[in-house]
Design a protein around this motif. Structure first.
Motif, PDB file in Angstrom:
ATOM      1  N   ALA A  95       0.826  -1.211   0.000  1.00 29.86           N
ATOM      2  CA  ALA A  95       0.000   0.000   0.000  1.00 29.86           C
ATOM      3  C   ALA A  95       0.862   1.264   0.000  1.00 29.86           C
ATOM      4  CB  ALA A  95      -0.943  -0.010   1.200  1.00 29.86           C
ATOM      5  N   ARG A  96       1.978   1.223   0.738  1.00 32.32           N
ATOM      6  CA  ARG A  96       2.834   2.410   0.796  1.00 32.32           C
ATOM      7  C   ARG A  96       3.417   2.738  -0.573  1.00 32.32           C
ATOM      8  NH1 ARG A  96       8.287   3.588   1.665  1.00 32.32           N
ATOM      9  NH2 ARG A  96       8.822   1.381   1.825  1.00 32.32           N
ATOM     10  N   ASP A  97       3.903   1.710  -1.288  1.00 31.23           N
ATOM     11  CA  ASP A  97       4.475   1.952  -2.613  1.00 31.23           C
ATOM     12  C   ASP A  97       3.424   2.490  -3.579  1.00 31.23           C
ATOM     13  OD1 ASP A  97       6.909   1.074  -1.706  1.00 31.23           O
ATOM     14  OD2 ASP A  97       6.644  -0.983  -2.440  1.00 31.23           O
ATOM     15  N   GLN A  98       2.200   1.964  -3.477  1.00 28.00           N
ATOM     16  CA  GLN A  98       1.154   2.436  -4.374  1.00 28.00           C
ATOM     17  C   GLN A  98       0.733   3.859  -4.023  1.00 28.00           C
ATOM     18  OE1 GLN A  98      -2.037  -0.459  -4.955  1.00 28.00           O
ATOM     19  NE2 GLN A  98      -0.617  -2.109  -4.471  1.00 28.00           N
ATOM     20  N   ALA A  99       0.699   4.186  -2.713  1.00 27.92           N
ATOM     21  CA  ALA A  99       0.374   5.558  -2.315  1.00 27.92           C
ATOM     22  C   ALA A  99       1.456   6.526  -2.788  1.00 27.92           C
ATOM     23  CB  ALA A  99       0.209   5.632  -0.803  1.00 27.92           C
ATOM     24  N   CYS A 100       2.716   6.104  -2.720  1.00 31.54           N
ATOM     25  CA  CYS A 100       3.805   6.946  -3.221  1.00 31.54           C
ATOM     26  C   CYS A 100       3.687   7.143  -4.731  1.00 31.54           C
ATOM     27  CB  CYS A 100       5.159   6.332  -2.864  1.00 31.54           C
ATOM     28  SG  CYS A 100       5.574   6.403  -1.101  1.00 31.54           S
ATOM     29  N   ALA A 101       3.270   6.092  -5.450  1.00 40.19           N
ATOM     30  CA  ALA A 101       3.087   6.224  -6.897  1.00 40.19           C
ATOM     31  C   ALA A 101       1.968   7.222  -7.202  1.00 40.19           C
ATOM     32  CB  ALA A 101       2.766   4.862  -7.505  1.00 40.19           C
ATOM     33  N   CYS A 102       0.896   7.196  -6.385  1.00 42.69           N
ATOM     34  CA  CYS A 102      -0.189   8.172  -6.566  1.00 42.69           C
ATOM     35  C   CYS A 102       0.335   9.595  -6.362  1.00 42.69           C
ATOM     36  CB  CYS A 102      -1.321   7.890  -5.581  1.00 42.69           C
ATOM     37  SG  CYS A 102      -2.180   6.321  -5.826  1.00 42.69           S
ATOM     38  N   ALA A 103       1.139   9.784  -5.300  1.00 41.36           N
ATOM     39  CA  ALA A 103       1.689  11.115  -5.018  1.00 41.36           C
ATOM     40  C   ALA A 103       2.645  11.562  -6.112  1.00 41.36           C
ATOM     41  CB  ALA A 103       2.403  11.101  -3.663  1.00 41.36           C
ATOM     42  N   ASP A 104       3.449  10.639  -6.639  1.00 43.87           N
ATOM     43  CA  ASP A 104       4.381  10.988  -7.711  1.00 43.87           C
ATOM     44  C   ASP A 104       3.649  11.541  -8.928  1.00 43.87           C
ATOM     45  OD1 ASP A 104       6.486  10.196  -6.187  1.00 43.87           O
ATOM     46  OD2 ASP A 104       6.801   8.278  -7.186  1.00 43.87           O
ATOM     47  N   VAL A 105       2.547  10.880  -9.293  1.00 42.02           N
ATOM     48  CA  VAL A 105       1.811  11.323 -10.478  1.00 42.02           C
ATOM     49  C   VAL A 105       1.057  12.621 -10.182  1.00 42.02           C
ATOM     50  CG1 VAL A 105       0.053  10.705 -12.170  1.00 42.02           C
ATOM     51  CG2 VAL A 105       1.604   8.964 -11.302  1.00 42.02           C
ATOM     52  N   TYR A 106       0.502  12.731  -8.972  1.00 41.43           N
ATOM     53  CA  TYR A 106      -0.249  13.950  -8.633  1.00 41.43           C
ATOM     54  C   TYR A 106       0.662  15.169  -8.633  1.00 41.43           C
ATOM     55  CZ  TYR A 106      -2.705  17.383  -5.741  1.00 41.43           C
ATOM     56  OH  TYR A 106      -3.261  18.540  -5.260  1.00 41.43           O
ATOM     57  N   TYR A 107       1.772  15.091  -7.901  1.00 44.65           N
ATOM     58  CA  TYR A 107       2.656  16.257  -7.788  1.00 44.65           C
ATOM     59  C   TYR A 107       3.567  16.401  -9.005  1.00 44.65           C
ATOM     60  CZ  TYR A 107       1.265  16.608  -2.889  1.00 44.65           C
ATOM     61  OH  TYR A 107       0.544  16.762  -1.737  1.00 44.65           O
ATOM     62  N   GLY A 108       4.070  15.275  -9.529  1.00 47.18           N
ATOM     63  CA  GLY A 108       5.078  15.341 -10.580  1.00 47.18           C
ATOM     64  C   GLY A 108       4.536  15.454 -11.978  1.00 47.18           C
ATOM     65  N   VAL A 109       3.247  15.118 -12.187  1.00 46.74           N
ATOM     66  CA  VAL A 109       2.682  15.159 -13.538  1.00 46.74           C
ATOM     67  C   VAL A 109       1.472  16.084 -13.592  1.00 46.74           C
ATOM     68  CG1 VAL A 109       1.702  13.801 -15.419  1.00 46.74           C
ATOM     69  CG2 VAL A 109       3.479  12.806 -13.984  1.00 46.74           C
ATOM     70  N   CYS A 110       0.434  15.732 -12.814  1.00 47.07           N
ATOM     71  CA  CYS A 110      -0.837  16.451 -12.945  1.00 47.07           C
ATOM     72  C   CYS A 110      -0.734  17.887 -12.435  1.00 47.07           C
ATOM     73  CB  CYS A 110      -1.918  15.686 -12.198  1.00 47.07           C
ATOM     74  SG  CYS A 110      -3.590  16.001 -12.825  1.00 47.07           S
ATOM     75  N   ALA A 111      -0.144  18.080 -11.237  1.00 49.09           N
ATOM     76  CA  ALA A 111      -0.026  19.436 -10.685  1.00 49.09           C
ATOM     77  C   ALA A 111       0.895  20.298 -11.535  1.00 49.09           C
ATOM     78  CB  ALA A 111       0.472  19.372  -9.247  1.00 49.09           C
ATOM     79  N   ARG A 112       1.914  19.693 -12.120  1.00 48.20           N
ATOM     80  CA  ARG A 112       2.801  20.455 -13.002  1.00 48.20           C
ATOM     81  C   ARG A 112       2.060  20.902 -14.248  1.00 48.20           C
ATOM     82  NH1 ARG A 112       8.322  16.839 -12.501  1.00 48.20           N
ATOM     83  NH2 ARG A 112       9.187  17.913 -10.704  1.00 48.20           N
ATOM     84  N   ALA A 113       1.230  20.014 -14.797  1.00 45.23           N
ATOM     85  CA  ALA A 113       0.478  20.374 -15.995  1.00 45.23           C
ATOM     86  C   ALA A 113      -0.512  21.497 -15.712  1.00 45.23           C
ATOM     87  CB  ALA A 113      -0.260  19.149 -16.535  1.00 45.23           C
TER      88      ALA A 113
END
Length: 310
Positions: free
Chosen positions: A70-88
């Motif tokens: 669960a921790r790795d999947q939550a980190c993957a969610c945060a990576d995409v949210y902050y690193g991809v979607c929020a940047r866009a």
């Protein structure tokens, strides 16, 4: 049988998380395609809300914190949210402290997704490739103590091969305007964030800019510009060595070129470089002919009048 049910449940959660990650990436693709302010995109609130909703769904699908993986999947969610979607959505700089806190609390490994991406030209379909440069980019902290927006451009031109081969002289060529990769988002005043740039960059150019925050993104008369004075600052490096941080000196007033750069004030041309003149209460209450008198000049006049009275 219980073990099989547990494995099936974990597989379903992984599938749900993958779907949520795909939804986040799709949001980033949509926002990357929109037409915005050239060279000065800002945080778009409704796009960030959509990213946050998808991020929350992704966290739910990742399962309880104590579950395996669960921790790795939550980190993957945060990576995409902050690193991809929020940047866009243009919100990377605004979310920098929150991003670091979230990744720290979640015991995630990589904080390079926090900050402004000047590494990718756009957002790839592949989520892993879209994350702001975990391995292939250099992360440079940017501490903007100043009152202006900052625009960064990256140059990839290196030494002049003809001069090196023929004369043994190392001469670094410079980028023309068309050869720069201009970072799509400006860093706001009084902001401390990070900039992701490619490791093979030869130098980074910093320009001081002005942007009318109060105007809507699609306003036809929206005012924005980058200044010739102060002159742009360049930071040179190699693939092995590069400045460890970029620090912009503190300034109380914003640099400007003309009065349009100073809403509610005016651009003081008596200073070099020019700055937006701060106002005092008596300039609003006193005769309007004194409104454009620089503050320091008004104070000097008061001191002179006081000394004459003595």
């Amino acid at each position: 049988r219980r073990r099989r049910r547990r494995r099936r449940s974990a597989a379903l959660r992984r599938s749900a998380t993958s779907a949520a990650l795909a939804a986040l990436s799709a949001l980033a693709d949509d926002t990357a395609q929109r037409s915005g302010l050239t060279g000065g995109l800002q945080c778009v609130a409704h796009e960030l809300r959509a990213c946050r909703e998808a991020y929350d769904r992704c966290l739910v699908d990742a399962g309880p914190a104590g579950e395996p993986g669960a921790r790795d999947q939550a980190c993957a969610c945060a990576d995409v949210y902050y690193g991809v979607c929020a940047r866009a959505a243009g919100c990377a700089a605004a979310l920098m402290p929150q991003c670091v806190d979230t990744l720290t609390e979640g015991r995630c490994d990589d904080a390079s997704v926090c900050g402004v991406d000047c590494f990718h030209d756009d957002f790839d379909d592949d989520t892993a490739a879209s994350l702001g440069a975990a391995t292939d980019a250099r992360i440079v902290p940017v501490n903007n103590f100043g009152a202006n927006y900052l625009r960064f451009s990256v140059c990839f031109v290196r030494e002049n091969r003809r001069a090196l081969d023929k004369f043994g002289v190392v001469r670094v060529d410079r980028c023309g305007e068309a050869e720069f990769r201009v970072c799509p988002y400006w860093i706001p005043p009084r902001t401390f964030t990070a900039l992701a740039v490619a490791r093979n960059a030869s130098y980074v150019r910093l320009e001081f800019c002005v942007l009318d925050d109060d105007s809507p993104d699609d306003a036809p008369d929206r005012h924005f510009a980058c200044l010739a004075d102060p002159r742009p600052v360049e930071y040179y490096g190699t693939e092995l060595w590069f400045p460890t941080s970029i620090d912009v000196a503190y300034s109380e007033a914003a640099y400007c070129a003309d009065d349009r750069d100073c809403p509610g004030s005016f651009c003081d041309a008596l200073r070099s470089p020019r700055v937006c003149a701060p106002k005092r209460a008596d300039q609003f209450l006193g005769p309007l002919r004194d409104f454009k008198t620089p503050t320091w000049a008004a104070e000097a006049e008061e001191e002179r009048a006081g000394s004459e009275a003595l």
